[in-house]
Design an enzyme around this catalytic site. Structure first.
Site, PDB file in Angstrom:
ATOM      1  CG  ASP A   7      -0.398   0.205   2.527  1.00 28.15           C
ATOM      2  OD1 ASP A   7       0.833   0.370   2.614  1.00 28.15           O
ATOM      3  OD2 ASP A   7      -1.158   0.226   3.508  1.00 28.15           O
ATOM      4  CG  HIS A   8      -0.861   4.693   1.282  1.00 28.41           C
ATOM      5  ND1 HIS A   8      -2.008   3.939   1.115  1.00 28.41           N
ATOM      6  CD2 HIS A   8      -0.855   5.100   2.565  1.00 28.41           C
ATOM      7  CE1 HIS A   8      -2.682   3.924   2.268  1.00 28.41           C
ATOM      8  NE2 HIS A   8      -2.000   4.616   3.158  1.00 28.41           N
ATOM      9  CB  CYS A  63       0.658  -2.547   4.821  1.00 28.68           C
ATOM     10  SG  CYS A  63       0.443  -3.633   6.236  1.00 28.68           S
ATOM     11  N   GLY A  64       2.149  -0.605   6.399  1.00 24.14           N
ATOM     12  CA  GLY A  64       2.828   0.126   7.474  1.00 24.14           C
ATOM     13  C   GLY A  64       3.392  -0.809   8.530  1.00 24.14           C
ATOM     14  CB  THR A  65       1.915  -2.770  11.126  1.00 19.55           C
ATOM     15  OG1 THR A  65       0.693  -3.191  10.498  1.00 19.55           O
ATOM     16  CG2 THR A  65       1.694  -1.440  11.831  1.00 19.55           C
ATOM     17  N   GLY A  66       2.640  -4.370   8.337  1.00 20.10           N
ATOM     18  CA  GLY A  66       2.612  -5.747   7.818  1.00 20.10           C
ATOM     19  C   GLY A  66       1.438  -6.539   8.372  1.00 20.10           C
ATOM     20  CB  ILE A  67      -0.590  -6.150  11.456  1.00 16.36           C
ATOM     21  CG1 ILE A  67       0.622  -6.294  12.372  1.00 16.36           C
ATOM     22  CG2 ILE A  67      -1.797  -6.865  12.087  1.00 16.36           C
ATOM     23  CD1 ILE A  67       0.485  -5.572  13.708  1.00 16.36           C
ATOM     24  N   GLY A  68      -1.959  -5.650   8.682  1.00 11.88           N
ATOM     25  CA  GLY A  68      -3.166  -5.631   7.843  1.00 11.88           C
ATOM     26  C   GLY A  68      -3.014  -6.552   6.649  1.00 11.88           C
ATOM     27  CG  MET A  69      -0.167  -5.814   3.418  1.00 10.17           C
ATOM     28  SD  MET A  69      -1.159  -5.906   1.901  1.00 10.17           S
ATOM     29  CE  MET A  69      -0.463  -4.504   0.997  1.00 10.17           C
ATOM     30  CG  HIS A  96       9.161 -25.825  11.365  1.00 11.61           C
ATOM     31  ND1 HIS A  96       9.386 -25.747  12.719  1.00 11.61           N
ATOM     32  CD2 HIS A  96      10.204 -26.537  10.850  1.00 11.61           C
ATOM     33  CE1 HIS A  96      10.513 -26.394  13.023  1.00 11.61           C
ATOM     34  NE2 HIS A  96      11.039 -26.859  11.897  1.00 11.61           N
ATOM     35  NE  ARG A 130       8.932 -32.342  14.130  1.00 12.54           N
ATOM     36  CZ  ARG A 130      10.167 -32.093  13.703  1.00 12.54           C
ATOM     37  NH1 ARG A 130      10.700 -32.838  12.748  1.00 12.54           N
ATOM     38  NH2 ARG A 130      10.874 -31.100  14.205  1.00 12.54           N
ATOM     39  CG  HIS A 131       7.574 -29.395  10.148  1.00 13.26           C
ATOM     40  ND1 HIS A 131       7.271 -28.905  11.396  1.00 13.26           N
ATOM     41  CD2 HIS A 131       8.860 -29.821  10.210  1.00 13.26           C
ATOM     42  CE1 HIS A 131       8.334 -28.994  12.173  1.00 13.26           C
ATOM     43  NE2 HIS A 131       9.310 -29.559  11.480  1.00 13.26           N
TER      44      HIS A 131
HETATM   45  C1  RB5 Z   1      -2.085   2.619   6.307  1.00 13.24           C
HETATM   46  O1  RB5 Z   1      -2.026   3.884   6.877  1.00 13.24           O
HETATM   47  C2  RB5 Z   1      -1.853   1.544   7.357  1.00 13.24           C
HETATM   48  O2  RB5 Z   1      -2.997   1.390   8.120  1.00 13.24           O
HETATM   49  C3  RB5 Z   1      -1.465   0.268   6.690  1.00 13.24           C
HETATM   50  O3  RB5 Z   1      -0.315   0.472   5.932  1.00 13.24           O
HETATM   51  C4  RB5 Z   1      -1.143  -0.933   7.568  1.00 13.24           C
HETATM   52  O4  RB5 Z   1      -0.220  -0.598   8.557  1.00 13.24           O
HETATM   53  C5  RB5 Z   1      -2.264  -1.691   8.088  1.00 13.24           C
HETATM   54  O5  RB5 Z   1      -2.115  -2.743   8.752  1.00 13.24           O
END
Ligand code: RB5
Length: 145
Positions: A7-8, A63-69, A96, A130-131
């Site tokens: 993302d941006h 993305c910013g944190t990688g968490i949303g992706m 694994h 096993r994995h």
């Molecule tokens: C975008 O501002 C931000 O929310 C996105 O990049 C990401 O961090 C979401 O998990």
């Protein structure tokens, strides 16, 4: 072929990874964004579709944190995505979990580490044994839902 998208928040990191890995001989398909703001679930869907269809062998999402992706990618049938921010986890998620997508946070790690982690992810094989049974159980959960 490796699919890569962001993302941006992840444009600079994506471009740095493409440049470094291309120099090392990897082939990457750039799914953007190349600057325009976009919603990370849309980009996750595009990159995951390329992996599930077999067009690309693995994918990288930023993305910013990688968490949303990583949340979005793991909703796609056939995808096992891992959020990677250290070399041990990155190596072992391939060994694994046989993950086919790696996610990274452009606001949590620097480009040098991201490039190193991407190379580890793309060059480490699945251990099987096993994995395999455990990965099969993950994929069975997907079929129940
Ligand atoms: C975008 O501002 C931000 O929310 C996105 O990049 C990401 O961090 C979401 O998990």
């Amino acid at each position: 072929m490796i699919a890569i998208g962001c993302d941006h928040a992840g444009v600079e990191m994506k471009d740095a990874i493409i440049e470094a890995l291309t120099e090392k001989g990897f082939e990457l398909k750039d799914f953007g964004t190349n600057g325009d703001p976009c919603d990370y679930p849309d980009k996750a869907k595009e990159v995951c579709a390329a992996v599930v269809s077999g067009e690309c062998e693995k994918g990288i999402l930023i993305c910013g944190t990688g968490i949303g992706m990583s949340i979005a990618a793991n909703k796609v049938k056939g995808i096992r995505a891992a959020l990677c921010s250290d070399s041990f986890s990155t190596r072992f998620t391939r060994l694994h979990n046989d993950t086919n997508i790696m996610c990274m946070g452009a606001r949590t790690i620097g480009p040098g580490l991201a490039i190193e982690l991407a190379e580890i992810f793309l060059t480490t094989g699945f251990e099987g044994g096993r994995h395999q049974r455990r990965v099969d159980k993950i994929m069975a959960i997907e079929k129940e839902n």
